[in-house]
Design an enzyme around this catalytic site. Sequence first.
Site, PDB file in Angstrom:
ATOM      1  CG  ASP A  96      -1.920  -1.179   1.173  1.00 15.72           C
ATOM      2  OD1 ASP A  96      -3.110  -0.965   0.938  1.00 15.72           O
ATOM      3  OD2 ASP A  96      -1.454  -2.327   1.354  1.00 15.72           O
TER       4      ASP A  96
ATOM      5  CG  ASN B 241      -8.386  -2.197  -2.851  1.00 15.72           C
ATOM      6  OD1 ASN B 241      -7.379  -2.536  -2.224  1.00 15.72           O
ATOM      7  ND2 ASN B 241      -9.033  -1.065  -2.593  1.00 15.72           N
TER       8      ASN B 241
ATOM      9  CG  HIS C  70     -10.251  -3.090   4.343  1.00 16.86           C
ATOM     10  ND1 HIS C  70     -11.095  -2.620   3.360  1.00 16.86           N
ATOM     11  CD2 HIS C  70      -9.220  -2.217   4.421  1.00 16.86           C
ATOM     12  CE1 HIS C  70     -10.579  -1.504   2.851  1.00 16.86           C
ATOM     13  NE2 HIS C  70      -9.462  -1.224   3.483  1.00 16.86           N
TER      14      HIS C  70
ATOM     15  CG  ASP D  21      -3.935  -1.246  -2.700  1.00 14.74           C
ATOM     16  OD1 ASP D  21      -4.417  -1.745  -3.745  1.00 14.74           O
ATOM     17  OD2 ASP D  21      -4.618  -0.953  -1.709  1.00 14.74           O
TER      18      ASP D  21
ATOM     19  CG  HIS E  30      -7.342  -4.504   1.771  1.00 12.21           C
ATOM     20  ND1 HIS E  30      -7.579  -3.568   0.786  1.00 12.21           N
ATOM     21  CD2 HIS E  30      -8.562  -5.003   2.114  1.00 12.21           C
ATOM     22  CE1 HIS E  30      -8.878  -3.513   0.528  1.00 12.21           C
ATOM     23  NE2 HIS E  30      -9.488  -4.361   1.323  1.00 12.21           N
ATOM     24  CB  VAL E  31      -5.666  -3.552   7.287  1.00 14.87           C
ATOM     25  CG1 VAL E  31      -5.826  -2.756   8.575  1.00 14.87           C
ATOM     26  CG2 VAL E  31      -6.880  -4.438   7.063  1.00 14.87           C
ATOM     27  CG  HIS E  32      -4.393   1.908   4.656  1.00 13.77           C
ATOM     28  ND1 HIS E  32      -5.166   2.892   4.090  1.00 13.77           N
ATOM     29  CD2 HIS E  32      -4.179   0.995   3.666  1.00 13.77           C
ATOM     30  CE1 HIS E  32      -5.414   2.592   2.826  1.00 13.77           C
ATOM     31  NE2 HIS E  32      -4.828   1.439   2.553  1.00 13.77           N
TER      32      HIS E  32
ATOM     33  CE1 TYR F 148      -4.333   3.466  -1.697  1.00 12.27           C
ATOM     34  CE2 TYR F 148      -2.113   2.652  -2.054  1.00 12.27           C
ATOM     35  CZ  TYR F 148      -3.295   2.639  -1.343  1.00 12.27           C
ATOM     36  OH  TYR F 148      -3.452   1.784  -0.273  1.00 12.27           O
TER      37      TYR F 148
ATOM     38  CG  HIS G 169      -4.356  -6.020  -1.413  1.00 13.89           C
ATOM     39  ND1 HIS G 169      -3.289  -5.208  -1.086  1.00 13.89           N
ATOM     40  CD2 HIS G 169      -5.465  -5.219  -1.354  1.00 13.89           C
ATOM     41  CE1 HIS G 169      -3.711  -3.980  -0.853  1.00 13.89           C
ATOM     42  NE2 HIS G 169      -5.030  -3.960  -0.993  1.00 13.89           N
TER      43      HIS G 169
END
Length: 433
Positions: free
Chosen positions: A147, A207, A300, A174, A327-329, A177, A290
Amino acid sequence: MVPYKPKILLPLIMVITALTVTADYVRPPPRKTLHFPWDPKPSSQPQQVHISLAGDKHIRVSWITTDSSSPSLVEYGTSPGKYSFKGHGDTTSYNYLFYSSGTIHHTIIGPLEHNTIYYYRCGGQGPELSFKTPPSEFPVTFAVAGDLGQTGWTKSTLDHIDLCEYDVHLLPGDLSYADYIQSRWDTFGELVQPLASAKPWMVTQGNHEKENIPFFKDGFEAYNSRWKMPYEESGSTSNLYYSFEVAGSHIIMLGSYTDYDENSDQYSWLKADLLTVDRKRTPWLLALFHVPWYNSNYAHQGEGDKMMEAMEPLLHAAGVDIVFAGHVHAYERSTRVYNGKSHPCGAVHVTIGDGGNKEGLAHKYKDPSPEWSVFREASFGHGELKIVNSTHAFWSWHRNDDDEPVRSDEIWITSLLSSGCDKKEAREILLSP
């Protein structure tokens, strides 16, 4: 090689970790998205150069030119300015609404010597670059950050990774962006070139790579065109999932956003790939995708459950040691876990979707934390996995703190193979129709 026996280090590490978990941490303020001034370059000058592994002793060099006639040529050698070898590749391009990409070049070079610095240039001109090939045996170090995006925190993360003595960068989804704004893929390519042109970057999709427009554009067009991975070399039919090997480790990159049920091509490929793993040659088995399967953050929550239901039994049967997700920041590390609870022969799951994205951090965790969750924190950073030998690896997570990398979580991990968890009966699921 004599295995590490960190009997003294482990209690100390546990104490340090415990103190870190309970300490109060005041996060620095968010940072803005980076802006890139227009920088006109000659149409044939290579831009956005990055490299990736492409099978045994081979590297894929990828770059973009605005001149469609520029050759897909890579000249390379082991001395600066002396190019003893050449590789020729192919090109692709794509259109997306009102955007037209440049000419995207992909050229595979090799065979190459392990643990060796090569000097190269793309397209017969442009600046000389260099990369170092990974070693053929332990120790080997992976930098891990997902990410990423293009913010001030991204730059900080990349700067900290650049200080790390690593061999390969692993990115669990990710990347840019861009989110449909295709020029953002170009600025991302320029941002990461200093690192991605010098060490292999192995990525899988998230995603934010989908970018599909129903009835008009299929997803992942920019991602597949720009970031070609060794899927064909690993027997896959899709750039969204593949595997590769580095110095005693077999690494599986899976797709959270393509079919993964028992009737899917990805599921069939995964079973076949796991059956090829030779734990005598590659005693460490890693997986990346991801969407995390073990996540105590409210962000999420539950999104990985279906993929976990379908594929976790396969990874468990094969004895996967460590799983990385994004995915989870935020950051979170589990104990060994399987089927929703701690298990001595399960995988260690690490969520590391905190590379520097524009959406900010996911601050809210479930309270109390699940019994399998060992360490969790909503901060930007990166991880480093040093596989020391066939039995021991050292994992550390480095928080970005006021432009200084702070080692906030660390642990020695013993391989499942050396823990007596490689049971033949567990592999029956891999052999079933």
